[in-house]
Design a protein around this motif. Structure first.
Motif, PDB file in Angstrom:
ATOM      1  N   MET A  96     -63.326  -7.579  -9.476  1.00 11.00           N
ATOM      2  CA  MET A  96     -63.402  -6.147  -9.516  1.00 11.00           C
ATOM      3  C   MET A  96     -62.802  -5.703 -10.846  1.00 11.00           C
ATOM      4  SD  MET A  96     -61.506  -3.347  -7.114  1.00 11.00           S
ATOM      5  CE  MET A  96     -62.736  -3.218  -5.871  1.00 11.00           C
ATOM      6  N   ASN A  97     -63.521  -4.900 -11.564  1.00 10.73           N
ATOM      7  CA  ASN A  97     -63.036  -4.399 -12.842  1.00 10.73           C
ATOM      8  C   ASN A  97     -62.404  -3.031 -12.651  1.00 10.73           C
ATOM      9  OD1 ASN A  97     -63.659  -2.796 -15.598  1.00 10.73           O
ATOM     10  ND2 ASN A  97     -63.246  -4.952 -15.961  1.00 10.73           N
ATOM     11  N   ILE A  98     -61.182  -2.896 -13.149  1.00  8.17           N
ATOM     12  CA  ILE A  98     -60.445  -1.631 -13.094  1.00  8.17           C
ATOM     13  C   ILE A  98     -60.251  -1.170 -14.541  1.00  8.17           C
ATOM     14  CG2 ILE A  98     -58.378  -0.457 -12.255  1.00  8.17           C
ATOM     15  CD1 ILE A  98     -60.060  -1.808 -10.051  1.00  8.17           C
ATOM     16  N   PRO A  99     -61.160  -0.356 -15.039  1.00  7.42           N
ATOM     17  CA  PRO A  99     -61.086   0.033 -16.450  1.00  7.42           C
ATOM     18  C   PRO A  99     -60.221   1.265 -16.695  1.00  7.42           C
ATOM     19  CG  PRO A  99     -63.099   0.861 -15.508  1.00  7.42           C
ATOM     20  CD  PRO A  99     -62.399   0.091 -14.418  1.00  7.42           C
ATOM     21  N   ASP A 100     -59.698   1.336 -17.898  1.00  2.51           N
ATOM     22  CA  ASP A 100     -59.116   2.571 -18.427  1.00  2.51           C
ATOM     23  C   ASP A 100     -59.923   2.884 -19.681  1.00  2.51           C
ATOM     24  OD1 ASP A 100     -57.577   4.756 -19.165  1.00  2.51           O
ATOM     25  OD2 ASP A 100     -56.066   3.525 -20.156  1.00  2.51           O
ATOM     26  N   THR A 101     -61.150   3.327 -19.489  1.00  6.85           N
ATOM     27  CA  THR A 101     -62.053   3.538 -20.614  1.00  6.85           C
ATOM     28  C   THR A 101     -61.794   4.835 -21.352  1.00  6.85           C
ATOM     29  OG1 THR A 101     -63.718   4.470 -19.152  1.00  6.85           O
ATOM     30  CG2 THR A 101     -63.897   2.124 -19.652  1.00  6.85           C
ATOM     31  N   VAL A 102     -60.929   5.663 -20.812  1.00  6.28           N
ATOM     32  CA  VAL A 102     -60.568   6.899 -21.500  1.00  6.28           C
ATOM     33  C   VAL A 102     -59.322   6.665 -22.356  1.00  6.28           C
ATOM     34  CG1 VAL A 102     -59.923   9.329 -21.173  1.00  6.28           C
ATOM     35  CG2 VAL A 102     -61.584   8.274 -19.664  1.00  6.28           C
ATOM     36  N   GLY A 103     -58.576   5.582 -22.064  1.00  8.36           N
ATOM     37  CA  GLY A 103     -57.353   5.307 -22.807  1.00  8.36           C
ATOM     38  C   GLY A 103     -56.240   6.253 -22.417  1.00  8.36           C
ATOM     39  N   TYR A 104     -56.265   6.730 -21.183  1.00 13.20           N
ATOM     40  CA  TYR A 104     -55.343   7.764 -20.721  1.00 13.20           C
ATOM     41  C   TYR A 104     -54.165   7.218 -19.926  1.00 13.20           C
ATOM     42  CZ  TYR A 104     -53.807  12.000 -18.308  1.00 13.20           C
ATOM     43  OH  TYR A 104     -53.068  13.023 -17.811  1.00 13.20           O
ATOM     44  N   ALA A 105     -54.306   6.044 -19.336  1.00 14.95           N
ATOM     45  CA  ALA A 105     -53.268   5.501 -18.464  1.00 14.95           C
ATOM     46  C   ALA A 105     -52.030   5.097 -19.256  1.00 14.95           C
ATOM     47  CB  ALA A 105     -53.800   4.294 -17.705  1.00 14.95           C
ATOM     48  N   VAL A 106     -50.882   5.220 -18.602  1.00 10.98           N
ATOM     49  CA  VAL A 106     -49.635   4.708 -19.172  1.00 10.98           C
ATOM     50  C   VAL A 106     -49.272   3.444 -18.404  1.00 10.98           C
ATOM     51  CG1 VAL A 106     -48.816   6.925 -20.050  1.00 10.98           C
ATOM     52  CG2 VAL A 106     -48.222   6.226 -17.729  1.00 10.98           C
ATOM     53  N   PRO A 107     -48.551   2.517 -19.029  1.00 14.02           N
ATOM     54  CA  PRO A 107     -48.303   1.220 -18.410  1.00 14.02           C
ATOM     55  C   PRO A 107     -47.705   1.287 -16.997  1.00 14.02           C
ATOM     56  CG  PRO A 107     -47.756   1.103 -20.719  1.00 14.02           C
ATOM     57  CD  PRO A 107     -48.059   2.543 -20.416  1.00 14.02           C
ATOM     58  N   GLU A 108     -46.758   2.154 -16.750  1.00  9.97           N
ATOM     59  CA  GLU A 108     -46.130   2.218 -15.433  1.00  9.97           C
ATOM     60  C   GLU A 108     -47.155   2.561 -14.351  1.00  9.97           C
ATOM     61  OE1 GLU A 108     -44.961   3.961 -18.101  1.00  9.97           O
ATOM     62  OE2 GLU A 108     -43.251   2.678 -18.582  1.00  9.97           O
ATOM     63  N   GLU A 109     -48.002   3.528 -14.618  1.00 11.67           N
ATOM     64  CA  GLU A 109     -49.006   3.936 -13.636  1.00 11.67           C
ATOM     65  C   GLU A 109     -50.107   2.884 -13.486  1.00 11.67           C
ATOM     66  OE1 GLU A 109     -50.346   7.666 -15.146  1.00 11.67           O
ATOM     67  OE2 GLU A 109     -48.648   8.765 -14.302  1.00 11.67           O
ATOM     68  N   TYR A 110     -50.550   2.343 -14.596  1.00 10.04           N
ATOM     69  CA  TYR A 110     -51.623   1.352 -14.561  1.00 10.04           C
ATOM     70  C   TYR A 110     -51.156   0.087 -13.855  1.00 10.04           C
ATOM     71  CZ  TYR A 110     -55.971  -0.734 -16.249  1.00 10.04           C
ATOM     72  OH  TYR A 110     -57.211  -1.306 -16.331  1.00 10.04           O
ATOM     73  N   GLY A 111     -49.952  -0.351 -14.169  1.00 14.40           N
ATOM     74  CA  GLY A 111     -49.387  -1.524 -13.495  1.00 14.40           C
ATOM     75  C   GLY A 111     -49.253  -1.311 -12.006  1.00 14.40           C
ATOM     76  N   ALA A 112     -48.813  -0.118 -11.612  1.00 14.24           N
ATOM     77  CA  ALA A 112     -48.669   0.197 -10.185  1.00 14.24           C
ATOM     78  C   ALA A 112     -50.024   0.161  -9.483  1.00 14.24           C
ATOM     79  CB  ALA A 112     -48.001   1.551 -10.002  1.00 14.24           C
ATOM     80  N   LEU A 113     -51.054   0.678 -10.117  1.00 11.85           N
ATOM     81  CA  LEU A 113     -52.394   0.653  -9.539  1.00 11.85           C
ATOM     82  C   LEU A 113     -52.866  -0.781  -9.326  1.00 11.85           C
ATOM     83  CD1 LEU A 113     -55.125   1.926  -8.725  1.00 11.85           C
ATOM     84  CD2 LEU A 113     -55.719   1.883 -11.160  1.00 11.85           C
ATOM     85  N   ILE A 114     -52.706  -1.622 -10.333  1.00  8.77           N
ATOM     86  CA  ILE A 114     -53.137  -3.014 -10.226  1.00  8.77           C
ATOM     87  C   ILE A 114     -52.340  -3.729  -9.144  1.00  8.77           C
ATOM     88  CG2 ILE A 114     -53.367  -5.230 -11.449  1.00  8.77           C
ATOM     89  CD1 ILE A 114     -55.326  -2.961 -12.371  1.00  8.77           C
ATOM     90  N   ARG A 115     -51.031  -3.512  -9.108  1.00 12.21           N
ATOM     91  CA  ARG A 115     -50.179  -4.147  -8.097  1.00 12.21           C
ATOM     92  C   ARG A 115     -50.599  -3.721  -6.688  1.00 12.21           C
ATOM     93  NH1 ARG A 115     -45.569  -2.413  -9.662  1.00 12.21           N
ATOM     94  NH2 ARG A 115     -45.493  -0.668  -8.233  1.00 12.21           N
ATOM     95  N   GLN A 116     -50.864  -2.430  -6.495  1.00  3.66           N
ATOM     96  CA  GLN A 116     -51.278  -1.937  -5.176  1.00  3.66           C
ATOM     97  C   GLN A 116     -52.583  -2.582  -4.735  1.00  3.66           C
ATOM     98  OE1 GLN A 116     -51.400   2.273  -5.830  1.00  3.66           O
ATOM     99  NE2 GLN A 116     -49.208   2.548  -5.465  1.00  3.66           N
ATOM    100  N   LEU A 117     -53.530  -2.680  -5.643  1.00  4.87           N
ATOM    101  CA  LEU A 117     -54.800  -3.331  -5.309  1.00  4.87           C
ATOM    102  C   LEU A 117     -54.600  -4.809  -4.989  1.00  4.87           C
ATOM    103  CD1 LEU A 117     -57.138  -1.695  -7.951  1.00  4.87           C
ATOM    104  CD2 LEU A 117     -57.263  -1.402  -5.466  1.00  4.87           C
ATOM    105  N   TYR A 118     -53.824  -5.493  -5.818  1.00  6.55           N
ATOM    106  CA  TYR A 118     -53.572  -6.924  -5.625  1.00  6.55           C
ATOM    107  C   TYR A 118     -52.926  -7.184  -4.271  1.00  6.55           C
ATOM    108  CZ  TYR A 118     -52.062 -11.685  -6.614  1.00  6.55           C
ATOM    109  OH  TYR A 118     -51.871 -13.051  -6.557  1.00  6.55           O
ATOM    110  N   GLU A 119     -51.963  -6.350  -3.902  1.00  6.51           N
ATOM    111  CA  GLU A 119     -51.258  -6.531  -2.633  1.00  6.51           C
ATOM    112  C   GLU A 119     -52.107  -6.122  -1.434  1.00  6.51           C
ATOM    113  OE1 GLU A 119     -47.630  -4.374  -3.221  1.00  6.51           O
ATOM    114  OE2 GLU A 119     -46.777  -5.943  -4.504  1.00  6.51           O
ATOM    115  N   ALA A 120     -53.006  -5.162  -1.600  1.00  7.03           N
ATOM    116  CA  ALA A 120     -53.780  -4.625  -0.479  1.00  7.03           C
ATOM    117  C   ALA A 120     -55.019  -5.446  -0.139  1.00  7.03           C
ATOM    118  CB  ALA A 120     -54.193  -3.186  -0.779  1.00  7.03           C
ATOM    119  N   VAL A 121     -55.531  -6.209  -1.086  1.00  5.38           N
ATOM    120  CA  VAL A 121     -56.792  -6.917  -0.872  1.00  5.38           C
ATOM    121  C   VAL A 121     -56.518  -8.420  -0.788  1.00  5.38           C
ATOM    122  CG1 VAL A 121     -59.102  -7.353  -1.789  1.00  5.38           C
ATOM    123  CG2 VAL A 121     -58.038  -5.097  -2.088  1.00  5.38           C
TER     124      VAL A 121
END
Length: 65
Positions: free
Chosen positions: A1-26
């Protein structure tokens, strides 16, 4: 599954949290049956930081043998 930040808007803390939540949930991410990939643009100069934090939190990593 690709989780892009194609706008370049995410900050590391938020982006990392999103990836961690997905990794833990699936379960397929943890088992290695599926992987998380990321695609980060550098509009705000954060592409490398976001890519590294994504890997730290489960992107393109498998726990399968």
């Amino acid at each position: 599954m690709n989780i892009p930040d194609t706008v370049g808007y995410a900050v590391p803390e938020e982006y990392g949290a999103l990836i961690r939540q997905l990794y833990e949930a699936v379960p397929e991410f943890r088992s290695g049956k599926a992987i998380i990939s990321v695609h980060c643009h550098n509009d705000l100069g954060l592409a490398v930081a976001n890519s590294l934090v994504a890997v730290r939190h489960g992107a393109a990593r498998s726990s399968a043998p």
